[in-house]
Design a protein around this motif. Structure first.
Motif, PDB file in Angstrom:
ATOM      1  N   UNK A   1      37.654 -28.972 -36.424  1.00 21.78           N
ATOM      2  CA  UNK A   1      38.747 -28.055 -36.760  1.00 21.78           C
ATOM      3  C   UNK A   1      38.636 -26.850 -35.834  1.00 21.78           C
ATOM      4  N   UNK A   2      39.722 -26.467 -35.196  1.00 19.55           N
ATOM      5  CA  UNK A   2      39.739 -25.319 -34.285  1.00 19.55           C
ATOM      6  C   UNK A   2      40.570 -24.206 -34.910  1.00 19.55           C
ATOM      7  N   UNK A   3      39.971 -23.027 -34.999  1.00 21.26           N
ATOM      8  CA  UNK A   3      40.636 -21.871 -35.604  1.00 21.26           C
ATOM      9  C   UNK A   3      40.907 -20.816 -34.530  1.00 21.26           C
ATOM     10  N   UNK A   4      42.175 -20.584 -34.239  1.00 19.37           N
ATOM     11  CA  UNK A   4      42.594 -19.587 -33.262  1.00 19.37           C
ATOM     12  C   UNK A   4      42.946 -18.309 -34.020  1.00 19.37           C
TER      13      UNK A   4
ATOM     14  N   UNK B   1      38.440 -18.206 -30.480  1.00 17.60           N
ATOM     15  CA  UNK B   1      38.563 -19.601 -30.873  1.00 17.60           C
ATOM     16  C   UNK B   1      37.232 -20.013 -31.493  1.00 17.60           C
ATOM     17  N   UNK B   2      37.263 -20.373 -32.776  1.00 17.59           N
ATOM     18  CA  UNK B   2      36.075 -20.832 -33.473  1.00 17.59           C
ATOM     19  C   UNK B   2      36.251 -22.314 -33.768  1.00 17.59           C
TER      20      UNK B   2
ATOM     21  N   UNK C   1      43.517 -29.128 -37.158  1.00 18.80           N
ATOM     22  CA  UNK C   1      42.528 -30.190 -37.218  1.00 18.80           C
ATOM     23  C   UNK C   1      42.680 -30.996 -35.930  1.00 18.80           C
ATOM     24  N   UNK C   2      41.618 -31.087 -35.170  1.00 15.64           N
ATOM     25  CA  UNK C   2      41.647 -31.801 -33.896  1.00 15.64           C
ATOM     26  C   UNK C   2      41.297 -33.270 -34.104  1.00 15.64           C
ATOM     27  N   UNK C   3      40.319 -33.516 -34.957  1.00 12.94           N
ATOM     28  CA  UNK C   3      39.864 -34.872 -35.241  1.00 12.94           C
ATOM     29  C   UNK C   3      39.359 -34.900 -36.681  1.00 12.94           C
ATOM     30  N   UNK C   4      39.709 -35.926 -37.445  1.00 12.01           N
ATOM     31  CA  UNK C   4      39.287 -35.965 -38.853  1.00 12.01           C
ATOM     32  C   UNK C   4      38.312 -37.098 -39.157  1.00 12.01           C
TER      33      UNK C   4
END
Length: 96
Positions: free
Chosen positions: A79-82, A36-37, A13-16
């Motif tokens: 949210x960034x999904x690697x 990266x999505x 989570x980058x920012x909530x």
């Protein structure tokens, strides 16, 4: 003011809170091809969340990214999904 997530090597989570997405940078190891999505989401449960960014690297292209001329409004956060542990990324965003 535009902020950086700092260098990340796993999904996170980058920012909530509501924010603007400005872009990303994806770096991978030679011979790997992570993706990266980036979602408009405030947690890791991304079912039904909107994809706002996508980067794919290849085994020959070790760096990619995007910087947008205008930001994308994220109503829930970022949210960034690697897809693999072989890459690193940075997300650029602005809390509004």
């Amino acid at each position: 003011m535009i902020q950086s997530s700092g260098l990340k090597g796993i999904s996170a989570v980058i920012c909530d809170v509501p924010c603007n997405y400005w872009g990303c940078k994806l770096i991978n190891d030679v011979g790997e091809a992570p993706t990266l999505t980036i979602y408009d989401s405030d947690d890791a449960t991304t079912n039904g969340d909107v994809v706002i960014g996508y980067e794919r690297s290849s085994d020959t292209l070790t760096m990619g990214g995007q910087v947008l001329p205008y930001p994308i409004r994220c109503f829930n956060g970022i949210y960034a999904e690697l897809s693999a542990t072989t890459g690193d990324y940075i997300i650029y965003y602005e809390i509004i």
